[in-house]
Motif scaffolding. Sequence first.
Motif, short mmCIF file in Angstrom:
data_model
loop_
_atom_site.label_atom_id
_atom_site.label_comp_id
_atom_site.label_asym_id
_atom_site.label_seq_id
_atom_site.Cartn_x
_atom_site.Cartn_y
_atom_site.Cartn_z
N LEU A 1 -1.83 2.25 7.95
CA LEU A 1 -0.61 2.27 8.75
C LEU A 1 -0.37 3.61 9.41
CD1 LEU A 1 1.81 0.25 6.40
CD2 LEU A 1 0.49 -0.56 8.35
N ALA A 2 -1.05 4.65 8.94
CA ALA A 2 -0.90 5.96 9.58
C ALA A 2 -1.38 5.92 11.02
CB ALA A 2 -1.67 7.01 8.80
N LEU B 1 -2.22 5.54 4.77
CA LEU B 1 -0.89 5.02 4.46
C LEU B 1 -0.94 3.51 4.35
CD1 LEU B 1 2.21 5.39 4.19
CD2 LEU B 1 2.33 5.26 6.70
N THR B 2 -0.40 3.00 3.25
CA THR B 2 -0.26 1.56 3.07
C THR B 2 1.22 1.27 2.83
OG1 THR B 2 -0.60 1.65 0.67
CG2 THR B 2 -2.57 1.44 2.05
N VAL C 1 7.18 9.33 5.38
CA VAL C 1 6.49 9.86 4.22
C VAL C 1 6.17 11.34 4.40
CG1 VAL C 1 4.17 9.21 5.02
CG2 VAL C 1 4.62 9.47 2.57
N THR C 2 5.88 11.75 5.61
CA THR C 2 5.62 13.16 5.87
C THR C 2 6.87 14.00 5.60
OG1 THR C 2 3.96 12.61 7.55
CG2 THR C 2 4.87 14.82 7.60
N GLY C 3 8.01 13.50 6.05
CA GLY C 3 9.26 14.23 5.83
C GLY C 3 9.64 14.31 4.36
N ALA D 1 4.16 4.68 13.34
CA ALA D 1 4.62 6.07 13.49
C ALA D 1 5.87 6.34 12.66
CB ALA D 1 4.88 6.36 14.96
N GLU D 2 6.75 5.35 12.57
CA GLU D 2 8.00 5.56 11.83
C GLU D 2 7.73 5.75 10.34
OE1 GLU D 2 12.29 3.27 11.05
OE2 GLU D 2 10.81 2.46 12.45
N ALA D 3 6.90 4.89 9.75
CA ALA D 3 6.58 5.02 8.33
C ALA D 3 5.82 6.32 8.05
CB ALA D 3 5.75 3.83 7.87
#
Length: 227
Positions: A100-101, A179-180, A111-113, A105-107
């Motif tokens: 999903l990465a 990302l999953t 997770v990055t934040g 883009a939203e997810a």
Amino acid sequence: MNSTGTDTTDAEDVAAPTDTPTDTTGVTAATDGTGQADNAGTAGTADGTGRTGTVDAVDASRRRWPRVLGALLAVALIAAGGALYAEGRQLRDTPATANLALTDAEATARVTGDVSSALGKIFSYGPGSTAATRAAAKEVLAGKALQQYAALFGQVERQSADQKLTLTTEVVRAGVTRLTGSGAHLLVFLDQVYERRGRAPTTASAQLTVTAELRDGRWWIVEIGTT
């Protein structure tokens, strides 16, 4: 005399028709012979030499080739379509497309934040704020990461108290490598500033690998490694 002349004339007149049928028969025979010759020639052309049969075969072959080519083209298109569908299905089912990465883009930003904020909290402390840092770690760490942190932070607390050490950590860059729906792997770059009493601040860079899990709608760091 007149009678003789008349007879002669009559005889000649009678003889003339006799010659005429003979000539007519010859003409008829010639006509028949020509006709037979023509028929024979025509038959010979059709059957003997085979030219007419060859032309018909060539014409039939020419009419048949477009149909054959059309059928072959249709088969080729169907085969190509099946191959493209199978290849597309494989591409859709590859691990890369499940990441999903690359598509969400939203997810990825979320997770990055969350991970960047958590690392900034657990790796920033001062002589009088270690207790708050330890409490913050319990809110963002879980599993192996929490166990490792708890084992090492006791030493950090002593050093911070003895050396009046202050550490400030800032995430300068973080990238999600995978990302999953429930897990993430990140590569994180940090800048850290060390301040000891009586010494000039020291800046250092660090690079970490982080594994996070989504629990109860929030990302938790479950493993931290160095590279």
